[in-house]
Design a protein around this motif. Structure first.
Motif, PDB file in Angstrom:
ATOM      1  N   MET A   1       0.842  -1.203   0.000  1.00 58.61           N
ATOM      2  CA  MET A   1       0.000   0.000   0.000  1.00 58.61           C
ATOM      3  C   MET A   1       0.877   1.253   0.000  1.00 58.61           C
ATOM      4  O   MET A   1       1.809   1.358   0.774  1.00 58.61           O
ATOM      5  CB  MET A   1      -0.880  -0.013   1.259  1.00 58.61           C
ATOM      6  CG  MET A   1      -2.016   0.948   1.221  1.00 58.61           C
ATOM      7  SD  MET A   1      -2.839   1.025   2.831  1.00 58.61           S
ATOM      8  CE  MET A   1      -1.730   2.075   3.744  1.00 58.61           C
ATOM      9  N   ARG A   2       0.566   2.181  -0.884  1.00 61.70           N
ATOM     10  CA  ARG A   2       1.313   3.425  -0.946  1.00 61.70           C
ATOM     11  C   ARG A   2       0.941   4.302   0.252  1.00 61.70           C
ATOM     12  O   ARG A   2      -0.211   4.358   0.666  1.00 61.70           O
ATOM     13  CB  ARG A   2       0.971   4.140  -2.251  1.00 61.70           C
ATOM     14  CG  ARG A   2       1.955   5.198  -2.698  1.00 61.70           C
ATOM     15  CD  ARG A   2       1.776   5.438  -4.214  1.00 61.70           C
ATOM     16  NE  ARG A   2       0.394   5.729  -4.555  1.00 61.70           N
ATOM     17  CZ  ARG A   2      -0.154   6.951  -4.454  1.00 61.70           C
ATOM     18  NH1 ARG A   2       0.545   7.964  -4.007  1.00 61.70           N
ATOM     19  NH2 ARG A   2      -1.409   7.156  -4.803  1.00 61.70           N
ATOM     20  N   THR A   5      -2.662   6.922   1.350  1.00 60.85           N
ATOM     21  CA  THR A   5      -3.787   6.508   0.514  1.00 60.85           C
ATOM     22  C   THR A   5      -4.968   5.964   1.314  1.00 60.85           C
ATOM     23  O   THR A   5      -6.038   5.753   0.764  1.00 60.85           O
ATOM     24  CB  THR A   5      -3.358   5.417  -0.488  1.00 60.85           C
ATOM     25  OG1 THR A   5      -2.832   4.308   0.243  1.00 60.85           O
ATOM     26  CG2 THR A   5      -2.312   5.937  -1.470  1.00 60.85           C
ATOM     27  N   SER A   6      -4.777   5.711   2.611  1.00 59.36           N
ATOM     28  CA  SER A   6      -5.846   5.106   3.410  1.00 59.36           C
ATOM     29  C   SER A   6      -6.521   6.157   4.280  1.00 59.36           C
ATOM     30  O   SER A   6      -5.909   6.684   5.206  1.00 59.36           O
ATOM     31  CB  SER A   6      -5.267   3.975   4.262  1.00 59.36           C
ATOM     32  OG  SER A   6      -6.305   3.386   5.007  1.00 59.36           O
ATOM     33  N   ARG A 319      -9.139   4.052  -7.896  1.00 59.77           N
ATOM     34  CA  ARG A 319      -8.110   5.079  -8.118  1.00 59.77           C
ATOM     35  C   ARG A 319      -7.028   5.041  -7.039  1.00 59.77           C
ATOM     36  O   ARG A 319      -6.188   5.943  -6.966  1.00 59.77           O
ATOM     37  CB  ARG A 319      -8.772   6.463  -8.170  1.00 59.77           C
ATOM     38  CG  ARG A 319      -9.623   6.661  -9.417  1.00 59.77           C
ATOM     39  CD  ARG A 319     -10.375   7.988  -9.377  1.00 59.77           C
ATOM     40  NE  ARG A 319     -10.793   8.368 -10.722  1.00 59.77           N
ATOM     41  CZ  ARG A 319     -11.875   7.890 -11.326  1.00 59.77           C
ATOM     42  NH1 ARG A 319     -12.666   7.050 -10.691  1.00 59.77           N
ATOM     43  NH2 ARG A 319     -12.166   8.254 -12.549  1.00 59.77           N
ATOM     44  N   GLY A 320      -7.083   4.043  -6.179  1.00 53.18           N
ATOM     45  CA  GLY A 320      -5.999   3.838  -5.219  1.00 53.18           C
ATOM     46  C   GLY A 320      -6.189   4.467  -3.849  1.00 53.18           C
ATOM     47  O   GLY A 320      -5.255   4.508  -3.051  1.00 53.18           O
ATOM     48  N   TYR A 321      -7.389   4.961  -3.558  1.00 56.29           N
ATOM     49  CA  TYR A 321      -7.619   5.605  -2.256  1.00 56.29           C
ATOM     50  C   TYR A 321      -8.772   4.925  -1.515  1.00 56.29           C
ATOM     51  O   TYR A 321      -9.810   4.634  -2.110  1.00 56.29           O
ATOM     52  CB  TYR A 321      -7.954   7.083  -2.431  1.00 56.29           C
ATOM     53  CG  TYR A 321      -6.741   7.912  -2.796  1.00 56.29           C
ATOM     54  CD1 TYR A 321      -5.917   8.429  -1.807  1.00 56.29           C
ATOM     55  CD2 TYR A 321      -6.430   8.166  -4.125  1.00 56.29           C
ATOM     56  CE1 TYR A 321      -4.805   9.185  -2.131  1.00 56.29           C
ATOM     57  CE2 TYR A 321      -5.309   8.920  -4.460  1.00 56.29           C
ATOM     58  CZ  TYR A 321      -4.497   9.430  -3.452  1.00 56.29           C
ATOM     59  OH  TYR A 321      -3.398  10.173  -3.773  1.00 56.29           O
ATOM     60  N   CYS A 351      -6.184  12.399  -2.180  1.00 59.52           N
ATOM     61  CA  CYS A 351      -7.405  11.608  -1.999  1.00 59.52           C
ATOM     62  C   CYS A 351      -8.613  12.368  -2.552  1.00 59.52           C
ATOM     63  O   CYS A 351      -9.459  11.798  -3.248  1.00 59.52           O
ATOM     64  CB  CYS A 351      -7.585  11.299  -0.514  1.00 59.52           C
ATOM     65  SG  CYS A 351      -9.114  10.441  -0.133  1.00 59.52           S
TER      66      CYS A 351
END
Ligand code: PLP
Length: 366
Positions: A1-2, A5-6, A319-321, A351
């Motif tokens: 996980m980048r 992003t969370s 989209r990764g978020y 985000c």
């Protein structure tokens, strides 16, 4: 996980350094090394809670600490202020612990009017009041300081759930005279779940002695002497104490006031984004909580009819978020952004860009 992003409202992103701090052999909680670590952890927690009292550390979730506080609440009737799901949880806990409890309901997204609370406390005798600082289900931020003074005037102990507040939203336990504050590791503190925290005033503890059925494992009275000896009453999650030590070192170098300011800046960035997106995309989104009483750690955004929250959330995930769904009855019509822990405005902006793109795709046709 980048990293960055969370943005779940119920679980903070944990930094690599903090994760790494847990990867070692556990040590005995009765060892000299543990006592040294716990002493440094105490100093950091006292700074964070703005208190000279010991901060109790339990291996429990936030709810466990809410229950501990209710069980130790001075004998008599409890007034529970309910402005969301976690305020309601205090009522459920009080019922389960067979305490007499009255609820004061506030519309979702709202916060209690201190004068109404004063009035309720004048009309009937209460031994304690429960209040949620940052209501994670609605994104509302209550005025703990004012209500603390009002409760004090009425002779009622104030119990505050600051599970998503402490570490992100200003709360000064001693200066504001709050009798009992509980929190947990996995929200604004930016740690993995599993640790619960509590601070109790000397007066609160004294009155707790007369209360029956305090239980054992989470009886706050059992935490006082061990905490003064830099210990926990029972075996703690030692790995999480290592993580806590690492995270508190980071908090010390950032500074507690700077941490509050960083979270305030994220709250303001959310507000700007909502108004810019509304005018830019012509989508009627809004913030559920009233202006002036919004949490710096979590924002609940309402969606117009025609945009399903779950579709939006999965498009944002593509989209990764990661963002969260609404809580309970708000599930289908709102989404939640947890901007807490170590996040920065820059990360939050990334985000929000993803949410803007996903919203643009879902824009209802005119
Ligand atoms: C997350 C949360 C809780 C419950 O915490 P658990 O750790 O899941 O027991 C309680 N109150 C508030 C305000 C929260 O955000």
């Amino acid at each position: 996980m980048r990293r960055g992003t969370s943005f779940y409202p119920n679980l903070a992103e944990v930094s690599e350094e903090v994760l790494q701090a847990m990867v070692r052999q556990p040590i005995s909680h009765r060892s000299v090394e543990f006592h040294e670590i716990f002493a440094s952890v105490q100093a950091g927690l006292q700074q964070l809670f703005c208190t000279a009292r010991p901060v109790y550390v339990a291996t429990a979730s936030g709810t466990g600490m809410m229950e501990a506080a209710v069980r130790c609440a001075p004998q008599g009737r409890i007034l529970s202020i309910v402005n969301g799901a976690f305020g309601e949880r205090f009522v459920k806990i009080a019922h389960a612990c067979e305490r007499d409890v009255d609820r004061h309901d506030v519309e979702p997204g709202g916060v209690p009017d201190p004068e109404e609370v004063r009035d309720l406390l004048q009309r009937k005798a209460y031994s304690a009041v429960t209040l949620v600082h940052s209501e994670t289900s609605t994104g509302a931020l209550s005025d703990v300081e004012t209500i603390s003074h009002i409760a004090r005037d009425a002779g009622a102990a104030l119990i505050v759930d600051s599970v998503s507040g402490i570490g992100g939203a200003q709360l000064e336990v001693d200066a504001w005279g709050v009798d009992c504050v509980v929190s947990a590791s996995q929200k604004a503190l930016g740690l993995p779940p599993g640790l619960g925290f509590a601070v109790a005033s000397a007066a609160f503890l004294r009155r707790a002695r007369d209360v029956k059925d305090r239980g054992f494992y989470l009886d706050l009275l059992n935490f006082e002497q061990p905490a003064l000896n830099n210990e926990t009453p029972t075996t703690p999650s030692v790995a999480l104490i290592f993580a806590l030590e690492r995270q508190l070192a980071g908090i010390r170098s950032e500074g507690v006031a700077a941490r509050w300011a960083r979270h305030e800046a994220m709250r303001a960035a959310m507000e700007d984004w909502v108004s810019n997106t509304r005018s830019g995309l012509g989508i009627e989104i809004d913030i559920l909580a009233k202006a002036g009483a919004r949490s710096p750690t979590v924002t609940v955004v309402t969606l117009p009819y025609g945009i399903a929250a779950e579709v939006l959330i999965s498009n944002v995930a593509a989209r990764g978020y990661a963002i969260g769904s609404g809580y309970g009855t708000l599930r289908g019509t709102t989404f939640r952004v947890g901007h807490m822990g170590d996040h920065t405005v820059t990360e939050l902006t990334g985000c929000l860009g993803a949410i803007t793109d996903a919203l643009g795709e879902l824009r209802p046709m005119h």
